[in-house]
Structures are given as C-alpha cells and as structure tokens.
Design a protein around this motif. Structure first.
Motif, PDB file in Angstrom:
ATOM      1  N   PRO A 128     108.825  33.455  54.370  1.00 20.13           N
ATOM      2  CA  PRO A 128     107.375  33.687  54.247  1.00 20.13           C
ATOM      3  C   PRO A 128     106.887  34.931  54.967  1.00 20.13           C
ATOM      4  N   ASP A 129     107.660  35.428  55.932  1.00 28.60           N
ATOM      5  CA  ASP A 129     107.232  36.581  56.726  1.00 28.60           C
ATOM      6  C   ASP A 129     107.670  37.916  56.129  1.00 28.60           C
ATOM      7  N   LEU A 130     108.405  37.868  55.016  1.00 27.57           N
ATOM      8  CA  LEU A 130     108.885  39.106  54.417  1.00 27.57           C
ATOM      9  C   LEU A 130     107.707  39.930  53.922  1.00 27.57           C
ATOM     10  N   PRO A 131     107.596  41.185  54.394  1.00 28.46           N
ATOM     11  CA  PRO A 131     106.446  42.007  53.991  1.00 28.46           C
ATOM     12  C   PRO A 131     106.547  42.444  52.537  1.00 28.46           C
ATOM     13  N   PHE A 132     105.413  42.788  51.974  1.00 28.55           N
ATOM     14  CA  PHE A 132     105.387  43.264  50.593  1.00 28.55           C
ATOM     15  C   PHE A 132     106.165  44.562  50.505  1.00 28.55           C
ATOM     16  N   PRO A 133     107.070  44.697  49.528  1.00 23.60           N
ATOM     17  CA  PRO A 133     107.927  45.898  49.445  1.00 23.60           C
ATOM     18  C   PRO A 133     107.108  47.164  49.217  1.00 23.60           C
ATOM     19  N   ALA A 134     107.474  48.207  49.933  1.00 21.29           N
ATOM     20  CA  ALA A 134     106.761  49.480  49.811  1.00 21.29           C
ATOM     21  C   ALA A 134     106.950  50.111  48.442  1.00 21.29           C
ATOM     22  N   ASP A 135     108.052  49.765  47.775  1.00 20.11           N
ATOM     23  CA  ASP A 135     108.358  50.386  46.484  1.00 20.11           C
ATOM     24  C   ASP A 135     108.100  49.438  45.309  1.00 20.11           C
ATOM     25  N   ALA A 136     107.229  48.442  45.509  1.00 23.44           N
ATOM     26  CA  ALA A 136     106.999  47.444  44.459  1.00 23.44           C
ATOM     27  C   ALA A 136     106.003  47.903  43.402  1.00 23.44           C
ATOM     28  N   ASP A 137     105.342  49.049  43.628  1.00 24.23           N
ATOM     29  CA  ASP A 137     104.456  49.581  42.595  1.00 24.23           C
ATOM     30  C   ASP A 137     105.302  50.101  41.441  1.00 24.23           C
ATOM     31  N   LEU A 158     107.907  38.268  42.077  1.00 18.94           N
ATOM     32  CA  LEU A 158     108.948  38.611  43.059  1.00 18.94           C
ATOM     33  C   LEU A 158     109.453  40.042  42.919  1.00 18.94           C
ATOM     34  N   HIS A 159     108.805  40.821  42.072  1.00 19.89           N
ATOM     35  CA  HIS A 159     109.210  42.201  41.826  1.00 19.89           C
ATOM     36  C   HIS A 159     109.321  42.971  43.138  1.00 19.89           C
ATOM     37  N   GLY A 160     110.511  43.494  43.420  1.00 21.86           N
ATOM     38  CA  GLY A 160     110.732  44.301  44.616  1.00 21.86           C
ATOM     39  C   GLY A 160     111.185  43.532  45.834  1.00 21.86           C
ATOM     40  N   PHE A 161     110.978  42.224  45.856  1.00 25.78           N
ATOM     41  CA  PHE A 161     111.407  41.422  47.001  1.00 25.78           C
ATOM     42  C   PHE A 161     112.909  41.136  46.917  1.00 25.78           C
ATOM     43  N   ALA A 162     113.555  41.157  48.072  1.00 28.05           N
ATOM     44  CA  ALA A 162     114.986  40.844  48.138  1.00 28.05           C
ATOM     45  C   ALA A 162     115.146  39.341  48.289  1.00 28.05           C
TER      46      ALA A 162
END
Length: 372
Positions: free
Chosen positions: A325-334, A294-298
């Motif tokens: 389920p539709d929440l996109p992968f966070p752009a800053d999750a790297d 779940l890193h980066g997801f709100a």
C-alpha cells in the motif's frame, strides 16, 4: 470557465465517450475527483428512437449527475432528429453531442463516424436537424470529429465551419485522421487551425494525447483552444480529473495516489459496476480495468493475471491485500493507455469518395450497435 450554450463549466474539461468504459459507474468515479462534463457511452440514434432494450442501461445517469451528457451516432438526419426529439420530450439529457470521429470499421463502412464529414451536405443536414430539435428544449448540441479520413481527405475545417454555421454550441477535434486510429501523435497544429477558422463565439475543444494535467495546459497554451477532451489518458486513472481541475485553475497538482489508495479506487469501481450492471456483468466488466489501474506499478505479472480473472469482491480483496500500500505512484506512469493500434486503411461504402456533395443516406446505415 467554459460556456457551451447555456451550460457553464468551471473546469474546461470533457470526458470523451468510450464504449464499455464511460458508463454511470466510471463517470461517478471521475465526477468525485473533479469538475467537468462527463459524457456517457455513444448511443446509436436508431436504437434510442426504437427504444432498444440495451439502450436504457447505457443512458442511465445518477440522480445527482448534472449536466447529463449524451453522445449520439447516426447517418440519417431524420433518425437523428427523432432521437433528439425523444431526448427533449422525455428529458433524457441536458446536452447532446454528435459523433463524427469514430474510426471503427463497423461504423465507417456505413459512412458514419469519421467518414461522414466528407459528405458536406449530408453532414450539414444532420447537424442542422439535430440543432433544431435540441433547441426546442434549450439543449446545446455539439459536434466531435477528426481531422479527416486520411491525409488525402482532410475535412475538419469545412466540417467545423458547417457545424458552427448550423448552430453547434461547440466543436471538438481529435487531432488525428481516421486512418491513424489512435497511433502516432496527435497534430495539435490542426486544433490551432480550427480555432483560428471559427468564430470566437463557437468554443473549440482539443482532443488527443492528453495523458497528464500538464498536457492539457500545454494544449490550451499552444493551440488557443477553449477546453480539452480526455479519453484514453484517464483509463485506470479517474483522479486525473482532480489533477486537471487544479492545473487549469493554476493550483498545485495533488500528490498522485499510493498503490494502497489506487487499490481503494479499484474496489470502489467494482462496487459501482456491480450496482449498475448486477454482480455477474459488473464483475466481468471490471476485469479490463485492472491492468489500467496498475499501469507502471511493479506488482508482477501473475498478480495482474489473477486480478484480470476475479469472480467477486472477496477474491478482489484477497488479491488487493497482496499489494504494497505504501508504493508511490510511478513517475513514468503517464502516457498512452488502452489499445493504440497502427495506421490502417479506412473502410468506406462503395463509391463514398466520388462526390462530397452527395447527400444520399447510405443504405442500411442506421443499424443498431454501440461503437467507440
């Protein structure tokens, strides 16, 4: 294409052994995403020789897992040789790697891991013995190491040359010292130096700060290394190997998963852990992975906390149903995952730094434990 002895890897990517992580369940998830070499958890040579009860579970491979890759830890050439002999005689693996990169105090205080390459003669004896044993079965023997103990005791160039001369099929360098642990930034220039110092016939793999497919491409372009080793960057992100495969083949990188797709991988991971460990241990082992996925997801701290306390698949399903389920992968999750820690003094055996030519095996060095 990366060639390590007789092994041909279409994608030059290796999953780094990580204690409590790279078991058969996690390796299957990663293999389903992309090609590479997937190494099991580090195994203590003495435990393998003495057939310690917990070792069998750690060296389990899926029936379709090829090549089977195993990493050994040890400080005694005799014990290492006997361990590789068992691997060959009982057909336990297709590739053996030696760990000279672990910075954990319980390892370095006995002269193992990243401490050992300082003792050049002992290091060479271990590698030569392992290469000779592995060659009986046609297995490639490789070496993974760090830059050195600390900035005052840099060992990687000498160690790389010794390993290559001893017949190591490849050498991997985590571009940090043991004293850095996982803090700060990896010094990729050290990988360049090692690549330049070794024969072209000895592949050099780079390790450190690969958190995205673009990092792997950048490392190979900058350093000239022949492949990459990925560790913390894939925690909670096994699909990274699909992204790496695409990027290194010059194809577009797949669209990152939505939160719903991540949830499906989370559930499958728990199922595989239960199948491997049994229900109680499998569920308990899965808990640490939840925050990485779940890193980066709100998703809120309370839901994260509850996922870290699951007691079975039913409870997991209840909690996953609360995710969007539709929440996109966070752009800053790297970026870094897992513990990074801070620089620290490296614990060594008494007098360890007195004589780098001393090849005496440290007393009580081959205790049985798993390491990271």
């Amino acid at each position: 294409m990366l060639r390590i002895g007789p092994l041909e890897l279409p994608t030059p990517v290796v999953l780094a052994p990580m204690a409590g992580i790279t078991n058969v369940a996690f390796r299957r998830l990663c293999r389903e995403q992309g090609a590479g070499l997937y190494v099991c958890e580090m195994i203590t040579a003495r435990a393998l020789v003495e057939k310690h009860p917990g070792t069998a579970e750690m060296i389990a491979f899926d029936a379709d897992e090829k090549p089977r890759s195993m990493q050994l830890y040890g400080v005694d050439p005799v014990t290492i040789g006997r361990a590789v002999d068992r691997i060959v005689d009982e057909d336990l693996a297709d590739h053996v790697d030696l760990n000279f990169g672990c910075p954990v105090p319980k390892v370095t205080r006995r002269g193992g891991g990243a401490a050992l390459p300082f003792k050049r003669r002992l290091f060479g004896s271990i590698v030569r013995t392992a290469v000779e044993a592995a060659s009986r079965g046609g297995l490639p023997l490789t070496v993974k190491m760090r830059v050195g103990i600390d900035d005052d005791h840099v060992t990687f160039l000498d160690a790389g040359r010794i390993a290559a001369d001893a017949g190591a099929a490849s050498v991997a360098l985590h571009a940090r010292t043991a004293s850095q642990r996982y803090s700060g930034h990896a010094d990729w220039d050290r990988i360049t130096q090692l690549r330049d110092a070794l024969p072209a016939t000895t592949p050099v793999l780079g390790n450190g700060d690969i958190f995205a497919a673009s990092d792997a491409v950048a490392m190979m372009e900058k350093t000239g290394c022949d492949g990459v080793v990925v560790g913390r960057g894939c925690l909670g992100r096994p699909w990274l190997f699909g992204e790496l495969e695409a990027a290194l083949a010059g194809r577009p990188i797949p669209t990152p998963p939505t939160l719903g797709e991540v949830a499906e991988v989370m559930r499958r991971h728990v199922e595989l852990l239960i199948a491997h460990h049994g229900h109680h241990k499998g569920v308990r082992d899965s808990r640490k992975h939840m925050s990485w996925y779940l890193h980066g997801f709100a998703v809120g701290s309370e839901l994260r906390r509850e996922l870290g306390m699951i007691d079975g698949l039913d409870r997991l399903d209840e909690l996953l149903a609360r995710l969007d389920p539709d929440l996109p992968f966070p752009a800053d999750a790297d970026g870094p995952r897992g513990r990074q820690g801070s620089p620290a003094h490296v614990t060594l055996p008494e007098g360890w730094l007195d004589d780098p030519e001393d090849d005496t095996v440290p007393a009580a060095a081959d205790v049985m434990h798993s390491g990271g």
